[in-house]
Motif scaffolding. Structure first.
Motif, mmCIF file in Angstrom:
data_model
loop_
_atom_site.group_PDB
_atom_site.id
_atom_site.type_symbol
_atom_site.label_atom_id
_atom_site.label_comp_id
_atom_site.label_asym_id
_atom_site.label_seq_id
_atom_site.Cartn_x
_atom_site.Cartn_y
_atom_site.Cartn_z
ATOM 1 N N ILE A 134 -1.512 -6.325 -6.000
ATOM 2 C CA ILE A 134 -0.145 -5.827 -5.962
ATOM 3 C C ILE A 134 0.069 -5.304 -4.553
ATOM 4 C CG2 ILE A 134 1.442 -4.021 -6.765
ATOM 5 C CD1 ILE A 134 0.028 -4.173 -9.504
ATOM 6 N N ARG A 135 1.128 -5.779 -3.914
ATOM 7 C CA ARG A 135 1.505 -5.306 -2.583
ATOM 8 C C ARG A 135 2.877 -4.666 -2.710
ATOM 9 N NH1 ARG A 135 -0.934 -8.863 2.027
ATOM 10 N NH2 ARG A 135 -2.874 -9.504 1.015
ATOM 11 N N THR A 136 2.983 -3.452 -2.208
ATOM 12 C CA THR A 136 4.242 -2.722 -2.339
ATOM 13 C C THR A 136 4.438 -1.794 -1.152
ATOM 14 O OG1 THR A 136 5.557 -1.366 -3.839
ATOM 15 C CG2 THR A 136 3.204 -0.864 -3.727
ATOM 16 N N GLY A 137 5.676 -1.482 -0.861
ATOM 17 C CA GLY A 137 5.969 -0.542 0.214
ATOM 18 C C GLY A 137 5.253 0.778 -0.030
ATOM 19 N N THR A 138 4.719 1.355 1.029
ATOM 20 C CA THR A 138 3.970 2.610 0.871
ATOM 21 C C THR A 138 4.833 3.739 0.318
ATOM 22 O OG1 THR A 138 4.367 3.182 3.188
ATOM 23 C CG2 THR A 138 2.277 2.073 2.665
ATOM 24 N N GLY A 156 -6.015 -0.662 1.176
ATOM 25 C CA GLY A 156 -5.617 -0.492 2.559
ATOM 26 C C GLY A 156 -4.112 -0.566 2.717
ATOM 27 N N THR A 157 -3.685 -0.336 3.947
ATOM 28 C CA THR A 157 -2.267 -0.369 4.269
ATOM 29 C C THR A 157 -2.057 -1.312 5.433
ATOM 30 O OG1 THR A 157 -1.961 1.887 3.471
ATOM 31 C CG2 THR A 157 -0.289 1.031 4.993
ATOM 32 N N LEU A 158 -1.108 -2.219 5.268
ATOM 33 C CA LEU A 158 -0.733 -3.140 6.331
ATOM 34 C C LEU A 158 0.463 -2.536 7.054
ATOM 35 C CD1 LEU A 158 -0.890 -6.428 4.219
ATOM 36 C CD2 LEU A 158 -2.688 -5.444 5.651
ATOM 37 N N GLN A 169 8.545 -2.144 6.934
ATOM 38 C CA GLN A 169 7.853 -1.170 6.087
ATOM 39 C C GLN A 169 6.352 -1.433 6.088
ATOM 40 O OE1 GLN A 169 9.305 -0.981 2.073
ATOM 41 N NE2 GLN A 169 11.413 -0.634 2.696
ATOM 42 N N ASP A 170 5.591 -0.341 5.979
ATOM 43 C CA ASP A 170 4.166 -0.456 5.731
ATOM 44 C C ASP A 170 3.972 -0.894 4.288
ATOM 45 O OD1 ASP A 170 3.812 0.531 8.293
ATOM 46 O OD2 ASP A 170 3.137 2.510 7.640
ATOM 47 N N VAL A 171 2.911 -1.663 4.042
ATOM 48 C CA VAL A 171 2.649 -2.202 2.714
ATOM 49 C C VAL A 171 1.284 -1.731 2.231
ATOM 50 C CG1 VAL A 171 2.267 -4.318 1.377
ATOM 51 C CG2 VAL A 171 4.106 -4.218 3.082
ATOM 52 N N ALA A 172 1.274 -1.112 1.055
ATOM 53 C CA ALA A 172 0.018 -0.721 0.409
ATOM 54 C C ALA A 172 -0.501 -1.926 -0.368
ATOM 55 C CB ALA A 172 0.258 0.448 -0.545
ATOM 56 N N VAL A 173 -1.779 -2.249 -0.173
ATOM 57 C CA VAL A 173 -2.412 -3.365 -0.868
ATOM 58 C C VAL A 173 -3.347 -2.796 -1.931
ATOM 59 C CG1 VAL A 173 -3.897 -5.394 -0.651
ATOM 60 C CG2 VAL A 173 -2.304 -4.804 1.201
#
Length: 180
Positions: A134-138, A156-158, A169-173
């Protein structure tokens, strides 16, 4: 070839059903109703929604379903679609990426968590998928809570990985492995 039949009864009037052409009008209405909220998190929500575009998107999802590359679903409460949940599948890598959204009037009732849980069961036990993401905005606390509630690990965070409107936006993985 797989026949386009997929429904999971999640109890209490809640179900996960295949997204098909019969869902287009309802999903269009839901998208319009929730557009401002969705624009905070979803790049696709920045285009003006139209029925024909959604019909084409749904046809693509149905084709991907038949080909085994996707599980496009609607979240249904008492027979009425109230949101979407789905998975994009990479059979070669044995991975899947999940996504979801729900009407604001149905947030906070566990429908998304139950729908994603049903998708995970299908992916891990029926499709042989070994890893789900699941990838979502932090800053998307609700989406992150779904991942954490279901046992996904924040891996991690992209940084600045997703263009949403005029901002990046940064993306939380989050990842979850199938049990051995």
């Amino acid at each position: 070839m797989r026949t386009p039949m997929f429904t999971h009864d999640l109890g209490g009037g809640l179900a996960l059903a295949l997204r098909d052409l019969s869902t287009v009008e309802r999903m269009h209405d839901l998208t319009v109703k929730n557009l401002e909220r969705l624009r905070s998190w979803e790049p696709w929500a920045h285009a003006e929604p139209d029925v024909e575009g959604l019909r084409a998107f749904t046809r693509q999802g149905m084709t991907a379903w038949v080909e085994g590359r996707s599980i496009p679903c609607v979240i249904v409460v008492d027979g009425v679609a109230v949101g979407a949940a789905g998975a994009t599948i990479d059979d070669y890598a044995q991975t899947a990426e999940l996504g979801y959204w729900i009407d604001a009037d149905h947030e906070g009732r566990g429908a998304v968590s139950r729908a994603v849980s049903a998708l995970l069961t299908e992916l891990f036990h029926q499709r042989g998928i070994r890893r789900a993401e699941i990838r979502t905005g932090t800053e998307n606390a609700r989406s992150r809570a779904v991942a954490e509630r279901l046992g996904f690990a924040h891996e991690g965070t992209l940084r600045a990985a997703l263009q949403v409107g005029d901002a990046r936006q940064d993306v939380a993985v989050y990842g979850l492995l199938a049990e051995p």
